[in-house]
Design a protein around this motif. Structure first.
Motif, PDB file in Angstrom:
ATOM      1  N   ALA A   1       0.849  -1.205   0.000  1.00  0.00           N
ATOM      2  CA  ALA A   1       0.000   0.000   0.000  1.00  0.00           C
ATOM      3  C   ALA A   1       0.880   1.249   0.000  1.00  0.00           C
ATOM      4  CB  ALA A   1      -0.928  -0.010   1.207  1.00  0.00           C
ATOM      5  N   PHE A   2       1.954   1.205   0.781  1.00  0.00           N
ATOM      6  CA  PHE A   2       2.897   2.337   0.831  1.00  0.00           C
ATOM      7  C   PHE A   2       3.371   2.655  -0.583  1.00  0.00           C
ATOM      8  CE2 PHE A   2       5.995   4.599   3.702  1.00  0.00           C
ATOM      9  CZ  PHE A   2       6.809   5.139   2.711  1.00  0.00           C
ATOM     10  N   ALA A   3       3.822   1.611  -1.297  1.00  0.00           N
ATOM     11  CA  ALA A   3       4.397   1.810  -2.630  1.00  0.00           C
ATOM     12  C   ALA A   3       3.355   2.327  -3.612  1.00  0.00           C
ATOM     13  CB  ALA A   3       4.987   0.495  -3.135  1.00  0.00           C
ATOM     14  N   MET A   4       2.152   1.769  -3.564  1.00  0.00           N
ATOM     15  CA  MET A   4       1.128   2.199  -4.532  1.00  0.00           C
ATOM     16  C   MET A   4       0.705   3.647  -4.279  1.00  0.00           C
ATOM     17  SD  MET A   4       0.694   0.103  -6.943  1.00  0.00           S
ATOM     18  CE  MET A   4      -0.672   0.914  -7.790  1.00  0.00           C
ATOM     19  N   ILE A   5       0.533   4.010  -3.007  1.00  0.00           N
ATOM     20  CA  ILE A   5       0.134   5.392  -2.705  1.00  0.00           C
ATOM     21  C   ILE A   5       1.266   6.347  -3.104  1.00  0.00           C
ATOM     22  CG2 ILE A   5      -0.492   7.003  -0.857  1.00  0.00           C
ATOM     23  CD1 ILE A   5      -1.691   4.557   0.648  1.00  0.00           C
ATOM     24  N   GLU A   6       2.490   5.945  -2.748  1.00  0.00           N
ATOM     25  CA  GLU A   6       3.647   6.799  -3.061  1.00  0.00           C
ATOM     26  C   GLU A   6       3.807   6.976  -4.578  1.00  0.00           C
ATOM     27  OE1 GLU A   6       7.359   5.096  -1.833  1.00  0.00           O
ATOM     28  OE2 GLU A   6       8.517   6.834  -2.478  1.00  0.00           O
ATOM     29  N   ALA A   7       3.764   5.864  -5.308  1.00  0.00           N
ATOM     30  CA  ALA A   7       3.983   5.958  -6.761  1.00  0.00           C
ATOM     31  C   ALA A   7       2.874   6.782  -7.410  1.00  0.00           C
ATOM     32  CB  ALA A   7       4.045   4.552  -7.368  1.00  0.00           C
TER      33      ALA A   7
ATOM     34  N   ALA B   1       1.058   9.218  -6.016  1.00  0.00           N
ATOM     35  CA  ALA B   1       1.218  10.637  -5.674  1.00  0.00           C
ATOM     36  C   ALA B   1       2.386  11.247  -6.448  1.00  0.00           C
ATOM     37  CB  ALA B   1       1.430  10.783  -4.164  1.00  0.00           C
ATOM     38  N   ILE B   2       3.483  10.527  -6.544  1.00  0.00           N
ATOM     39  CA  ILE B   2       4.670  11.076  -7.225  1.00  0.00           C
ATOM     40  C   ILE B   2       4.412  11.208  -8.726  1.00  0.00           C
ATOM     41  CG2 ILE B   2       7.087  10.622  -7.836  1.00  0.00           C
ATOM     42  CD1 ILE B   2       7.564   9.574  -5.054  1.00  0.00           C
ATOM     43  N   LEU B   3       3.846  10.163  -9.342  1.00  0.00           N
ATOM     44  CA  LEU B   3       3.619  10.229 -10.789  1.00  0.00           C
ATOM     45  C   LEU B   3       2.633  11.347 -11.119  1.00  0.00           C
ATOM     46  CD1 LEU B   3       4.207   9.007 -13.552  1.00  0.00           C
ATOM     47  CD2 LEU B   3       2.299   7.441 -13.217  1.00  0.00           C
ATOM     48  N   ALA B   4       1.546  11.455 -10.353  1.00  0.00           N
ATOM     49  CA  ALA B   4       0.547  12.491 -10.644  1.00  0.00           C
ATOM     50  C   ALA B   4       1.171  13.879 -10.479  1.00  0.00           C
ATOM     51  CB  ALA B   4      -0.662  12.321  -9.730  1.00  0.00           C
ATOM     52  N   THR B   5       1.994  14.060  -9.447  1.00  0.00           N
ATOM     53  CA  THR B   5       2.621  15.374  -9.239  1.00  0.00           C
ATOM     54  C   THR B   5       3.590  15.684 -10.382  1.00  0.00           C
ATOM     55  OG1 THR B   5       2.422  15.015  -6.867  1.00  0.00           O
ATOM     56  CG2 THR B   5       3.919  16.764  -7.563  1.00  0.00           C
ATOM     57  N   LEU B   6       4.346  14.691 -10.807  1.00  0.00           N
ATOM     58  CA  LEU B   6       5.294  14.915 -11.915  1.00  0.00           C
ATOM     59  C   LEU B   6       4.548  15.311 -13.192  1.00  0.00           C
ATOM     60  CD1 LEU B   6       7.855  11.998 -11.446  1.00  0.00           C
ATOM     61  CD2 LEU B   6       8.317  14.457 -11.242  1.00  0.00           C
ATOM     62  N   LEU B   7       3.426  14.628 -13.459  1.00  0.00           N
ATOM     63  CA  LEU B   7       2.719  14.910 -14.708  1.00  0.00           C
ATOM     64  C   LEU B   7       1.962  16.238 -14.640  1.00  0.00           C
ATOM     65  CD1 LEU B   7       1.482  11.345 -15.746  1.00  0.00           C
ATOM     66  CD2 LEU B   7       3.459  12.619 -16.572  1.00  0.00           C
ATOM     67  N   GLN B   8       1.709  16.731 -13.427  1.00  0.00           N
ATOM     68  CA  GLN B   8       1.142  18.089 -13.310  1.00  0.00           C
ATOM     69  C   GLN B   8       2.171  19.136 -13.728  1.00  0.00           C
ATOM     70  OE1 GLN B   8       0.113  18.171  -9.095  1.00  0.00           O
ATOM     71  NE2 GLN B   8      -2.070  18.327  -9.594  1.00  0.00           N
ATOM     72  N   LYS B   9       3.455  18.792 -13.514  1.00  0.00           N
ATOM     73  CA  LYS B   9       4.487  19.819 -13.645  1.00  0.00           C
ATOM     74  C   LYS B   9       5.381  19.658 -14.865  1.00  0.00           C
ATOM     75  CE  LYS B   9       4.590  20.350  -8.670  1.00  0.00           C
ATOM     76  NZ  LYS B   9       4.039  21.706  -8.619  1.00  0.00           N
ATOM     77  N   ALA B  10       5.335  18.496 -15.513  1.00  0.00           N
ATOM     78  CA  ALA B  10       6.307  18.265 -16.595  1.00  0.00           C
ATOM     79  C   ALA B  10       5.753  17.339 -17.672  1.00  0.00           C
ATOM     80  CB  ALA B  10       7.577  17.644 -16.000  1.00  0.00           C
ATOM     81  N   ARG B  11       6.327  17.472 -18.876  1.00  0.00           N
ATOM     82  CA  ARG B  11       6.076  16.498 -19.952  1.00  0.00           C
ATOM     83  C   ARG B  11       7.380  15.757 -20.214  1.00  0.00           C
ATOM     84  NH1 ARG B  11       2.207  20.053 -22.796  1.00  0.00           N
ATOM     85  NH2 ARG B  11       0.231  19.077 -22.224  1.00  0.00           N
ATOM     86  N   PHE B  12       7.253  14.487 -20.556  1.00  0.00           N
ATOM     87  CA  PHE B  12       8.449  13.652 -20.745  1.00  0.00           C
ATOM     88  C   PHE B  12       8.471  13.118 -22.176  1.00  0.00           C
ATOM     89  CE2 PHE B  12       7.280  13.702 -16.347  1.00  0.00           C
ATOM     90  CZ  PHE B  12       8.484  13.839 -15.675  1.00  0.00           C
ATOM     91  N   ALA B  13       9.669  13.034 -22.757  1.00  0.00           N
ATOM     92  CA  ALA B  13       9.810  12.441 -24.092  1.00  0.00           C
ATOM     93  C   ALA B  13      11.050  11.553 -24.090  1.00  0.00           C
ATOM     94  CB  ALA B  13       9.947  13.536 -25.138  1.00  0.00           C
TER      95      ALA B  13
END
Ligand code: HEM
Length: 459
Positions: free
Chosen positions: A411-417, A419-431
């Motif tokens: 549960a720790f890993a799923m919540i963490e991943a 939250a981190i992925l959603a925050t990253l995609l709010q702030k950046a685009r990746f290629a």
């Protein structure tokens, strides 16, 4: 690439068509254990390969995996994993068995309940923001070493949740010791699986042992300091260390002594950051490679958060984000290989298993099994849409293992991943970085062999 359908397949390992023997097996295993896993393992439920008279089985069929990890678990032990990790982790939760494991697991379980962990979401978001700030100092669209950066972010997270006061001394020691472990990884894994004696020379043995001693000493010193501060002030911060210090076995009331606290602190450090970092790095690569999925995720994240920082109440509703993470862990399971050693004669399906036999469960191959997955090598997060996910056999998809030894940090890993992925995609685009396709390399975790640079465009 001529065939457009193939362009949709992300990087994968080409298994040997026939089982490797002797030196060919050893050299493939040392180079990359997954390159020693033959095609049959992706097609059949079990495949036997005897090396040097020892019984060795590759097991990928769900019913058989269930019997090893659940029904007949008393017939097997985690000898190779314990051998590899116990010099560092002593007899903590990951590296003990029987009664010694059971009480520690029971005592720690309440620390890892879903509801309790949601309180850490602001910490996960903060660690991500720190990383993004660092990226801001680079030119727009610069390549960033996403594999290294995810490790830094998840390391920040585990330090901030386990022992926020002490990471300045313990952090660097854990990091250098981890790096040594990974470098010596292929040999360590091979020696552990072959049952070679611990003293047998191998690259990194001495430097690894030195780093281990230094690391355990620094964690023990930190623990003494913490006890002294708590005794003097009468106050204790509510971090995972404090909860671990208070943890009691519900049956006996037993709590952990300092040695056991050091073992488990290091266990959570080690098991709790590198795995999640791998999951995130491979997921970012897939998001970069499949822009239509990136767009769907961005739309969901905007709808759920309204552009505000991710909060605990959002996690459940970020359903597509979680589907993408699950599909990423199917294609690139952070722990690519589980193994057990038989200690009591038993049967596995039709096969008689003798004590000493090694049962290797290559999760990587299980997750790409030809009979169980449609287009097994293709990236398709809709496999984990609720109505389709329900049809996946419990023992066919095992990024976190299964049975009583299932990852305590799921549960720790799923919540963490999430939250981190959603925050990253709010702030950046990746290629993707042109010409830098990552290639999966199995060590204790599944690394991108030559790193994983991505182009990062901040918003
Ligand atoms: C994506 C992230 C993660 C993955 C893929 C993962 C995977 C796994 C797997 C496969 C096992 C079972 C090993 C076996 O049966 O041989 C395991 C065990 C374990 N994991 Fe995780 N893990 C992750 C994150 C975490 C986190 C965040 C923590 C703690 C903060 C953690 C702590 C542990 C511990 C303590 C065990 C041993 C449990 C026991 O033996 O009772 N893991 N993990």
């Amino acid at each position: 690439m001529n065939n457009p359908a193939l362009a949709l397949i992300p990087p994968r390992i080409q298994p040997p068509a026939n089982p490797l023997k002797g030196l060919a097996f050893l050299s493939a295993f040392l180079r990359n254990p997954l390159e020693a896993v033959p095609q049959a393992v992706y097609d059949e439920d079990v495949s036997v390969n005897a090396v040097g008279g020892m019984q060795r089985l590759w097991v990928t069929g769900p019913a058989l995996v269930k019997s090893v990890l659940l029904d007949d678990r008393d017939k097997y032990r985690k000898l190779s994993q314990i051998r590899l990790l116990s010099p560092l982790l002593g007899t903590g939760i990951l590296t003990s068995e029987g009664a010694e494991w059971k009480w520690q697991r029971q005592a720690s379980a309440p620390l890892f309940r879903h509801q309790e962990l949601l309180g850490f979401v602001p910490t996960f978001v903060r660690a991500t923001e720190t990383l993004v700030e660092r990226w801001r100092s680079a030119p727009a669209g610069a390549l960033q070493p996403v594999d290294r950066d995810m490790t830094l972010a998840t390391f920040d997270v585990i330090s901030a949740t386990l022992l926020p006061s002490a990471d300045r001394t313990v952090g660097p020691a854990v990091e250098s010791s981890m790096a040594l472990f990974q470098r010596a990884g292929g040999w360590g894994l091979l020696y552990a699986i072959l049952g070679a004696p611990r003293w047998l020379p191998r690259p990194g043995l001495i430097s690894g042992a030195r780093a281990t001693v230094a690391l355990r000493a620094s964690v023990a010193a930190m623990l003494r300091e913490r006890r002294a501060i708590e005794a003097a002030s009468g106050e204790s911060p509510d971090d995972l260390l404090h909860r671990l210090m208070c943890a009691r076995d519900p049956e006996s009331g037993q709590s952990m002594n300092d040695e056991q606290l050091v073992d488990n602190l290091l266990t959570f450090y080690l098991a709790g950051h590198e795995t999640t970092a791998r999951a995130l790095a491979w997921t970012l690569y897939l998001v970069a490679r499949y822009p239509d999925w990136a767009a769907r995720l961005e739309e969901e994240i905007e709808r759920v958060t309204g552009g505000r920082p991710v909060e605990s109440a959002h996690i459940e509703r970020l359903a597509l984000v979680q589907q993408v993470i699950k599909e990423s862990m199917r294609l690139y399971p952070p722990v690519p290989l589980l193994s057990r050693q038989c200690v009591t004669p038993t049967r596995l399906g039709d096969i008689e298993i003798r004590p000493g036999a090694t049962v290797a469960m290559p999760i990587y191959a299980m997750h790409r099994h030809a009979r169980r997955w449609e287009n097994p090598d293709a990236f398709d997060p809709t496999r984990f849409a609720p109505e389709r996910e329900a049809a996946i056999h419990r023992y066919q998809y095992l990024p976190f293992g299964a049975g009583p030894r299932i990852c305590i940090g799921t549960a720790f890993a799923m919540i963490e991943a999430t939250a981190i992925l959603a925050t990253l995609l709010q702030k950046a685009r990746f290629a993707p970085a042109p010409g830098r396709e990552p290639y999966p390399l199995a060590r204790v975790t599944l690394l991108p062999r030559d790193g994983l640079p991505l182009k990062v465009e901040l918003r």
